[in-house]
Scaffold this active site. Structure first.
Site, PDB file in Angstrom:
ATOM      1  N   ASN A   8      45.139  46.774  32.437  1.00  0.00           N
ATOM      2  CA  ASN A   8      44.362  47.995  32.596  1.00  0.00           C
ATOM      3  C   ASN A   8      42.878  47.642  32.675  1.00  0.00           C
ATOM      4  OD1 ASN A   8      44.761  47.252  29.850  1.00  0.00           O
ATOM      5  ND2 ASN A   8      44.173  49.284  29.121  1.00  0.00           N
ATOM      6  N   GLU A  10      49.987  48.710  35.127  1.00  0.00           N
ATOM      7  CA  GLU A  10      51.126  48.792  36.040  1.00  0.00           C
ATOM      8  C   GLU A  10      50.653  48.999  37.477  1.00  0.00           C
ATOM      9  OE1 GLU A  10      50.530  50.459  33.248  1.00  0.00           O
ATOM     10  OE2 GLU A  10      52.392  51.140  32.281  1.00  0.00           O
TER      11      GLU A  10
HETATM   12 ZN    ZN Z   1      49.678  54.357  34.046  1.00  0.00          ZN
END
Ligand code: ZN
Length: 132
Positions: free
Chosen positions: A44, A57
């Site tokens: 992230n 992701e």
């Molecule tokens: Zn997410």
């Protein structure tokens, strides 16, 4: 295809170390296995303008798609507590791989969830839902 799950787990946990998460302190690592066997990792990346942030992701997914990948067989997501992918990530992954195997682990490699994306995102929106 036989999936080298242990390797994917290690790569997802390692990817979380690169997380840029000064606001949430919630580090996420992802390892996405493409159909051809290549693995794309992601973390992230947050931003002072919070909505501009991107999840681990989706980082892995856009890296893979931007390099020509379109088919995927498995995704491992690693967080401190085994948190599941958010709704936006589920939807973006569903576009390419509704049958994706999603394995959610904590940083110790303990598996919290191992299930198909279809189960994480029931009735996901697909390109076929768009009128022609
Ligand atoms: Zn997410």
């Amino acid at each position: 295809m036989t999936i080298a799950l242990e390797s994917l787990i290690q790569q997802a946990v390692a990817a979380a170390e690169q997380a840029y998460a000064p606001y949430s302190q919630y580090h996420v690592g992802a390892a996405l296995l493409a159909a051809d066997g290549r693995v794309y990792t992601g973390c992230n990346v947050e931003n002072a303008s919070y909505p501009a942030s991107i999840c681990g992701e989706r980082t892995a997914l856009v890296k893979a798609v931007s390099e020509g990948q379109r088919q995927f067989s498995a995704l491992v997501v690693a967080t401190v507590n085994g948190g599941t992918p958010c709704g936006i990530c589920r939807q973006m992954l569903f576009e390419f791989a509704p049958d994706l195997r999603v394995v959610v682990v904590d940083f110790g490699g303990h598996i919290h969830h191992d299930l198909p994306l279809r189960q994480l995102l029931a009735y996901g929106f697909t390109p076929q839902d768009l009128p022609r």
